[in-house]
Design a protein around this motif. Structure first.
Motif, short mmCIF file in Angstrom:
data_model
loop_
_atom_site.label_atom_id
_atom_site.label_comp_id
_atom_site.label_asym_id
_atom_site.label_seq_id
_atom_site.Cartn_x
_atom_site.Cartn_y
_atom_site.Cartn_z
N HIS A 1 0.73 -0.99 0.39
CA HIS A 1 0.04 -0.01 -0.65
C HIS A 1 0.63 1.14 -0.44
O HIS A 1 1.80 0.84 0.15
CB HIS A 1 -1.05 0.20 1.50
N PRO A 2 -0.03 2.27 -0.04
CA PRO A 2 0.69 3.84 -0.04
C PRO A 2 1.74 4.01 0.98
O PRO A 2 3.04 5.29 0.78
CB PRO A 2 0.17 4.84 -0.38
N VAL B 1 6.96 4.11 3.66
CA VAL B 1 8.32 3.55 4.54
C VAL B 1 9.26 3.19 4.07
O VAL B 1 10.44 3.31 4.04
CB VAL B 1 7.42 2.47 5.31
N LEU B 2 9.84 2.39 2.46
CA LEU B 2 10.29 2.29 1.91
C LEU B 2 10.95 3.34 1.68
O LEU B 2 12.16 3.48 1.35
CB LEU B 2 9.31 1.53 0.60
N VAL C 1 6.87 -0.95 12.04
CA VAL C 1 7.45 0.28 12.34
C VAL C 1 7.37 1.06 13.51
O VAL C 1 8.43 1.47 13.99
CB VAL C 1 7.13 1.54 11.35
N ALA C 2 6.30 1.03 14.22
CA ALA C 2 6.10 1.33 15.16
C ALA C 2 7.03 1.36 15.94
O ALA C 2 7.96 2.10 17.31
CB ALA C 2 4.31 1.82 15.52
N VAL D 1 -5.05 5.19 9.35
CA VAL D 1 -4.84 6.12 10.37
C VAL D 1 -4.18 5.43 10.98
O VAL D 1 -3.15 4.25 11.22
CB VAL D 1 -6.35 6.62 10.97
N ARG D 2 -3.50 6.87 11.09
CA ARG D 2 -1.90 7.20 11.79
C ARG D 2 -1.26 6.31 10.95
O ARG D 2 -0.17 5.62 11.94
CB ARG D 2 -2.10 6.67 13.79
N PRO D 3 -0.51 7.39 10.13
CA PRO D 3 0.02 6.11 9.17
C PRO D 3 1.58 6.85 10.22
O PRO D 3 1.82 8.11 10.81
CB PRO D 3 0.01 7.18 7.65
#
Ligand code: FAD
Length: 414
Positions: free
Chosen positions: A55-56, A61-62, A317-318, A401-403
């Motif tokens: 996904h976008p 992230v990449l 990631v988080a 939400v909250r990317p």
């Protein structure tokens, strides 16, 4: 308890599961200077279809990691909008082209290519180790805290001692149960049948999207030489469908999506049709002292929106943003683990709530219809009348939400 003479390894973080969540977390922690061991029970990543969508938010992230260009060199397809045929009316369900670049499209790529790519990036760092064919069979506890993991590999057992055990072992997780964590079931009224049909790239439409007919819904993902198809059925109804025979099923599929034409004839046996028993659940508490669950192990998602991989990566990631420094400096506390849940629990709940609404308000009524004239559901009509609204599902599906953004600095390479 492991027998006293069981061989032992030590590391800082041991992750059960080499799926999107586990591999991404392993790579990010190693990149941030943490010693990490990822265990994957299968010998390779080439397994059944488990979703091919990147996904976008993952593209962003990449890009944070400086890997986007290299990733996009891999063979893939790009999707800028999701189309629907809703009772014969052609509609745009989500338009990704308005999202901020580089994430203004969705990538379709075999999941094993994505996993291979992330594993390859991880191996560049000295702290990263991936053991394939190594199965986590339970946790090791000491004084009420989780102190490691028991592992089986090639017929032998060993123990991994570490400061943090991560359960990233998917919806059928071993780690979660062995740590005594119980998910709450949110419930889902649907199951999904997955299969492939050949696609003639020169003749067939390029559409990736869904087709709704009274009593049926089919999602078709354009994978160039084939269609990856998802046929939505009421929960628990597979036996009844199978009793009617594969020929009746082929007719149903062809009736729903006429553009598939003769391609349905390749379906000759139920072995070609895989059942996904849809579950929505989540852990009330994602952690214990020395242990954290992420991805599907913490929250199984409905396939609505195809966001499971995306959420698993966002969790990784988080978790790396919040845990890399405490792990590296050997000062990890329960508060650090609680912070990961605080960060990711809300996006999980919001996404699951949206999935439940789509399942209950749209999919169940569609599946319950039996040939009566059907009206285009109101939200779909609104999407067509007000094209600006098409940006909302694109944002929800593509970014969520909250990317998360990568906040850790890279350590030296191997
Ligand atoms: C048929 C199907 C279609 C799907 N389609 C989509 C889609 O289009 N888009 C989307 O976003 N999501 C899709 N999903 C959901 C998506 O696959 C998951 O949400 C996502 O992969 C979760 O990532 P994860 O890393 O948490 O878990 P998983 O991907 O399940 O990875 C867990 C890994 O742990 C390994 N493992 C399990 N137990 C152990 C153990 N004891 N020891 C060591 N290793 C272990 C497994 O082999 C696996 O590799 C689909 C799922 C299915 C089943």
């Amino acid at each position: 308890m492991a027998p006293p003479d069981t061989p032992e390894l030590t590391t800082q973080c041991c992750i059960a599961g080499g799926g999107p969540a586990g591999l991404m977390l392993g790579y990010l922690l190693a990149r941030a200077g943490v010693r990490v061991l990822v265990l994957e029970k299968h010998a390779d990543f080439l397994r059944d279809f488990r979703g091919d969508t990147i996904h976008p938010s993952t593209l962003t992230v990449l890009q944070d990691l400086g890997l986007l260009e290299q990733f996009l060199q891999l063979p893939h397809q790009r999707v800028t909008e999701l189309r629907g045929d809703v009772y014969g009316e052609q509609v745009t369900l989500a338009d990704f082209s308005h999202l901020p670049p580089p994430g203004n499209f969705l990538v379709l790529i075999p999941q094993w290519d994505f996993l291979d790519f992330i594993a390859g990036q991880g191996r560049r760092y000295p702290g990263f180790e991936l053991r394939m064919g190594a199965q986590a069979v339970g946790i090791v506890e000491e004084n009420g805290a989780v102190a490691g993991m028991r592992v089986e590999e090639g017929g032998r057992q060993f123990v991994v001692r570490c400061d943090l055990v991560v359960g990233a072992d998917g919806r059928h997780t071993t780690i979660r149960g062995s740590a005594g964590l119980q998910p709450e079931d949110v419930g889902a009224p649907i199951d999904v049948l997955w299969f492939r049909l050949p696609r003639d790239a020169a003749r067939d439409p390029s559409r990736t999207g869904g087709t709704l007919r009274p009593g049926a819904m089919l999602v078709t993902l354009n994978r160039d030489s084939y269609w990856q198809c998802a046929y939505v059925i009421p929960k628990g109804s597979l036996d009844r469908i199978q009793q009617q025979g594969i020929e009746a099923f082929r007719r149903k599929v062809a009736h729903v999506a006429g553009f598939l034409g003769d391609s349905v004839h390749v379906l000759e046996s139920w072995d070609q049709v895989k059942l996904l028993e849809v579950q929505i659940n989540r852990l009330p508490r994602w952690y214990r002292q020395g242990l954290l669950c992420i991805g599907d192990a913490a929250h199984a998602m409905s396939p609505v929106g195809g966001v499971g991989i995306n959420l698993a990566i966002q969790d990784a990631v988080a978790a790396s943003n919040l845990l890399a420094a405490p792990l590296r400096e050997r000062r990890l506390t329960m508060d650090d683990l609680a912070a990961v849940q605080r960060r990711r629990d809300w996006p999980t709940r919001v996404t699951q709530r949206a999935q439940v609404a789509v399942q209950n308000e749209m999919l169940s009524p569609v599946l319950a219809r039996t040939g009566a004239p059907a009206r285009v559901p109101l939200p779909v009509t609104l999407l067509q009348r007000l094209p600006l609204l098409q940006r909302l599902p694109a944002r929800l599906v593509g970014i969520g939400v909250r990317p998360e953004r990568v906040r850790t600095a890279p350590a030296d390479l191997a």
